[in-house]
Design an enzyme around this catalytic site. Structure first.
Site, PDB file in Angstrom:
ATOM      1  CB  SER A 156      -0.889   0.005   1.245  1.00 36.61           C
ATOM      2  OG  SER A 156      -1.551   1.240   1.387  1.00 36.61           O
ATOM      3  CE1 TYR A 169      -4.655  -2.757   5.032  1.00 34.36           C
ATOM      4  CE2 TYR A 169      -4.103  -0.502   4.409  1.00 34.36           C
ATOM      5  CZ  TYR A 169      -4.472  -1.787   4.057  1.00 34.36           C
ATOM      6  OH  TYR A 169      -4.629  -2.117   2.728  1.00 34.36           O
TER       7      TYR A 169
END
Length: 273
Positions: A156, A169
């Protein structure tokens, strides 16, 4: 002979699009998802278009389960040539309510401060993103060690710079990027290339309520995201495909391994000024 692509998280928006693309490229596609019904729907769509695909219920956090799935894939489709580790996600119990610390939040029961984050949720997010990638790779690389192959991890853009509110995350995806580099070095002698993509903001089932209000308007966080994205919009799932197909083409990218490619509309390049 057709190559076999194994894709985890294949019932989701992004990985289902990826699965369909590789089917069109002539791969036999194994679609793995904890939600087998979602994976089967994608497999049916691929087959209707003339491709070859099969869905499997798989828990990427259980190595024994993944070993059994691998044996089924070997029987049904053949050994894995391409592994795409797409399973992942977040847990709201690992998120803070506000972007930055305010001492008053510690006394407000309606606000989740850093000190209120649930350790179990943080652990789950790391398992869902990093451990799932680790275990799935451990299982399916066994098919590649004598034949070569490709692994693509899904990182990400917040692995480059962590986003506010989602420390678990962000940290988990940073671990995926680091692991991508480690794997690339470790398996280079076996002819296995390992790379990753780092998507920016794409609308999925998981983040829809973060990005849109009930009336379909953008949330305040969405507006902030788009202000930080030079291209001024969310990505389209199809915009991941060119990079992926290049990374897994041994003729066009045969000397490329250990990289993480941002696909984020310029988000990771923008300083905010």
């Amino acid at each position: 002979m057709k190559k076999v692509a194994v894709i985890t998280g294949a019932g989701g928006v992004l990985c289902s699009t990826i699965a369909k693309a590789y089917a069109k490229e002539g791969y036999k596609v194994a679609l793995l998802d904890l939600n087998k019904e979602a994976a089967e729907k994608v497999a049916d769509e691929i087959v209707k278009e003339g491709g070859e695909a099969k869905a499997y219920k798989a828990n990427c956090l259980e190595k024994a389960d993944m070993e059994n799935v691998r044996l089924s894939i070997l029987k049904d489709l053949g050994p894995c040539d391409l592994l795409i580790n797409g399973a992942g996600g977040n847990n709201p119990k690992g998120n803070t309510s506000h972007d930055v610390f305010d001492k008053a939040d510690m006394e407000n029961p309606d606000v989740k401060s850093f000190f209120d984050l649930d350790g179990g949720a943080v652990d789950f997010v790391f398992k869902l993103n990093f451990l799932a990638t680790f275990l799935t790779t451990q299982v399916f690389v066994a098919d590649m060690v004598d034949r070569g192959g490709n692994i693509i991890n899904i990182s990400s853009m917040n692995a480059f710079r962590p986003l506010t509110r989602i420390p678990a995350y962000s940290g988990a995806k940073a671990a995926v990027s680091n692991f991508t580099q480690w794997l690339a070095v470790h398996f280079a002698p076996a002819g296995i290339r390992v790379n990753a993509i780092a998507p920016g903001f794409f609308v999925t089932h998981q983040n829809y309520n973060l990005l849109y209000n009930e009336d379909g308007t953008l949330t305040a966080r969405s507006e902030k995201i788009l202000r930080g994205t030079p291209m001024g919009r969310f990505g389209k799932p199809e915009e991941l495909l060119g990079t992926l197909l290049w990374l897994t083409d041994d003729e066009k990218s045969g000397f490329v391994t250990g990289i993480v490619v941002p696909i984020d509309g310029g988000f990771s390049a923008y300083s905010g000024v």
